[in-house]
Design a protein around this motif. Sequence first.
Motif, PDB file in Angstrom:
ATOM      1  N   UNK A 160     -13.091   7.053 -28.013  1.00 14.84           N
ATOM      2  CA  UNK A 160     -13.554   6.836 -26.645  1.00 14.84           C
ATOM      3  C   UNK A 160     -12.862   7.839 -25.731  1.00 14.84           C
ATOM      4  N   UNK A 161     -13.641   8.497 -24.882  1.00 20.46           N
ATOM      5  CA  UNK A 161     -13.128   9.464 -23.916  1.00 20.46           C
ATOM      6  C   UNK A 161     -13.218   8.862 -22.520  1.00 20.46           C
ATOM      7  N   UNK A 162     -12.110   8.954 -21.789  1.00 23.09           N
ATOM      8  CA  UNK A 162     -12.044   8.463 -20.411  1.00 23.09           C
ATOM      9  C   UNK A 162     -11.667   9.631 -19.509  1.00 23.09           C
ATOM     10  N   UNK A 163     -12.332   9.712 -18.357  1.00 26.64           N
ATOM     11  CA  UNK A 163     -12.032  10.770 -17.402  1.00 26.64           C
ATOM     12  C   UNK A 163     -11.174  10.215 -16.289  1.00 26.64           C
ATOM     13  N   UNK A 164     -10.208  11.025 -15.819  1.00 26.57           N
ATOM     14  CA  UNK A 164      -9.360  10.602 -14.715  1.00 26.57           C
ATOM     15  C   UNK A 164      -8.050  11.361 -14.721  1.00 26.57           C
ATOM     16  N   UNK A 165      -7.393  11.369 -13.566  1.00 27.17           N
ATOM     17  CA  UNK A 165      -6.090  12.023 -13.413  1.00 27.17           C
ATOM     18  C   UNK A 165      -4.998  10.992 -13.694  1.00 27.17           C
ATOM     19  N   UNK A 166      -4.535  10.949 -14.942  1.00 31.35           N
ATOM     20  CA  UNK A 166      -3.546   9.968 -15.367  1.00 31.35           C
ATOM     21  C   UNK A 166      -2.151  10.590 -15.411  1.00 31.35           C
ATOM     22  N   UNK A 167      -1.143   9.802 -15.063  1.00 30.37           N
ATOM     23  CA  UNK A 167       0.250  10.212 -15.245  1.00 30.37           C
ATOM     24  C   UNK A 167       0.944   9.305 -16.264  1.00 30.37           C
ATOM     25  N   UNK A 168       0.297   8.216 -16.609  1.00 30.40           N
ATOM     26  CA  UNK A 168       0.711   7.296 -17.668  1.00 30.40           C
ATOM     27  C   UNK A 168      -0.564   6.771 -18.311  1.00 30.40           C
ATOM     28  N   UNK A 169      -0.441   6.212 -19.493  1.00 29.51           N
ATOM     29  CA  UNK A 169      -1.609   5.634 -20.139  1.00 29.51           C
ATOM     30  C   UNK A 169      -2.134   4.462 -19.319  1.00 29.51           C
ATOM     31  N   UNK A 170      -3.431   4.421 -19.064  1.00 30.24           N
ATOM     32  CA  UNK A 170      -4.005   3.352 -18.240  1.00 30.24           C
ATOM     33  C   UNK A 170      -4.267   2.088 -19.059  1.00 30.24           C
ATOM     34  N   UNK A 171      -4.671   1.036 -18.374  1.00 36.02           N
ATOM     35  CA  UNK A 171      -5.158  -0.176 -19.027  1.00 36.02           C
ATOM     36  C   UNK A 171      -6.618   0.089 -19.365  1.00 36.02           C
ATOM     37  N   UNK A 172      -6.888   0.450 -20.608  1.00 37.72           N
ATOM     38  CA  UNK A 172      -8.225   0.876 -21.004  1.00 37.72           C
ATOM     39  C   UNK A 172      -9.256  -0.250 -20.911  1.00 37.72           C
ATOM     40  N   UNK A 173      -8.818  -1.491 -20.944  1.00 37.94           N
ATOM     41  CA  UNK A 173      -9.758  -2.610 -20.830  1.00 37.94           C
ATOM     42  C   UNK A 173     -10.396  -2.671 -19.445  1.00 37.94           C
ATOM     43  N   UNK A 174      -9.783  -2.015 -18.459  1.00 35.54           N
ATOM     44  CA  UNK A 174     -10.319  -2.006 -17.091  1.00 35.54           C
ATOM     45  C   UNK A 174     -11.178  -0.780 -16.814  1.00 35.54           C
ATOM     46  N   UNK A 175     -11.366   0.092 -17.820  1.00 36.82           N
ATOM     47  CA  UNK A 175     -12.098   1.337 -17.636  1.00 36.82           C
ATOM     48  C   UNK A 175     -13.326   1.380 -18.541  1.00 36.82           C
ATOM     49  N   UNK A 176     -14.312   2.146 -18.123  1.00 36.30           N
ATOM     50  CA  UNK A 176     -15.496   2.397 -18.939  1.00 36.30           C
ATOM     51  C   UNK A 176     -15.384   3.801 -19.532  1.00 36.30           C
ATOM     52  N   UNK A 177     -15.599   3.959 -20.836  1.00 30.63           N
ATOM     53  CA  UNK A 177     -15.532   5.300 -21.409  1.00 30.63           C
ATOM     54  C   UNK A 177     -16.667   6.185 -20.909  1.00 30.63           C
ATOM     55  N   UNK A 178     -16.343   7.469 -20.730  1.00 28.70           N
ATOM     56  CA  UNK A 178     -17.355   8.453 -20.337  1.00 28.70           C
ATOM     57  C   UNK A 178     -18.166   8.893 -21.555  1.00 28.70           C
ATOM     58  N   UNK A 179     -17.571   8.771 -22.744  1.00 22.63           N
ATOM     59  CA  UNK A 179     -18.265   9.160 -23.977  1.00 22.63           C
ATOM     60  C   UNK A 179     -17.619   8.441 -25.162  1.00 22.63           C
ATOM     61  N   UNK A 180     -18.403   8.290 -26.221  1.00 24.08           N
ATOM     62  CA  UNK A 180     -17.933   7.702 -27.473  1.00 24.08           C
ATOM     63  C   UNK A 180     -18.321   8.621 -28.611  1.00 24.08           C
ATOM     64  N   UNK A 181     -17.563   8.573 -29.684  1.00 23.59           N
ATOM     65  CA  UNK A 181     -17.907   9.370 -30.852  1.00 23.59           C
ATOM     66  C   UNK A 181     -17.081   8.957 -32.046  1.00 23.59           C
ATOM     67  N   UNK A 182     -17.265   9.672 -33.145  1.00 21.27           N
ATOM     68  CA  UNK A 182     -16.520   9.408 -34.375  1.00 21.27           C
ATOM     69  C   UNK A 182     -15.805  10.670 -34.817  1.00 21.27           C
ATOM     70  N   UNK A 183     -14.611  10.491 -35.330  1.00 24.53           N
ATOM     71  CA  UNK A 183     -13.833  11.599 -35.880  1.00 24.53           C
ATOM     72  C   UNK A 183     -13.302  11.170 -37.243  1.00 24.53           C
ATOM     73  N   UNK A 184     -12.895  12.136 -38.050  1.00 26.61           N
ATOM     74  CA  UNK A 184     -12.393  11.845 -39.391  1.00 26.61           C
ATOM     75  C   UNK A 184     -10.887  11.692 -39.414  1.00 26.61           C
ATOM     76  N   UNK A 185     -10.207  12.267 -38.425  1.00 30.61           N
ATOM     77  CA  UNK A 185      -8.754  12.163 -38.336  1.00 30.61           C
ATOM     78  C   UNK A 185      -8.369  11.907 -36.892  1.00 30.61           C
ATOM     79  N   UNK A 186      -7.134  11.452 -36.714  1.00 34.60           N
ATOM     80  CA  UNK A 186      -6.647  11.181 -35.361  1.00 34.60           C
ATOM     81  C   UNK A 186      -5.925  12.440 -34.874  1.00 34.60           C
TER      82      UNK A 186
END
Length: 136
Positions: free
Chosen positions: A1-27
């Motif tokens: 999940x990709x989120x857009x925004x100017x972050x200085x710390x990791x946000x509470x992702x449950x309060x955000x909507x992803x801008x995009x979703x996808x699949x990857x084979x590795x982290x």
Amino acid sequence: ELYEGAFTRLPDFQKLEPAANGRVWQIDLSGMKIPDSNFALVFRGLIKIKRAGEYTFYTNSNDGSRLFIDNKLIVDNDGEHGLTEKSGLVNLSPGMHSIRVEYFQSGGSKSLHVLYSGPGVVRCNVPGSVLYLENK
């Protein structure tokens, strides 16, 4: 999940909507179409553990990252910083365990590497061969 925004710390992702979703084979960030700055990512899946015992997980990131196993925080490498590695220990039984990695990039260089070591596993990047998609 990709989120857009100017972050200085990791946000509470449950309060955000992803801008995009996808699949990857590795982290990691290789091959991903992501912005140069001001974004966050969440990787979710399962990791297959072959042997019981104590495992060390590492995140090496610029900027912040966190790693969770079975919804338990194992590595906290949050905040704005240059390339920094942190690690944490967890005892795991054989079988599938949930894994979640959160990452954000504010500006400058971007980098994310997730590694592990444990019984029968010499420290290495978590390979795609032990990662699986969650059944939803």
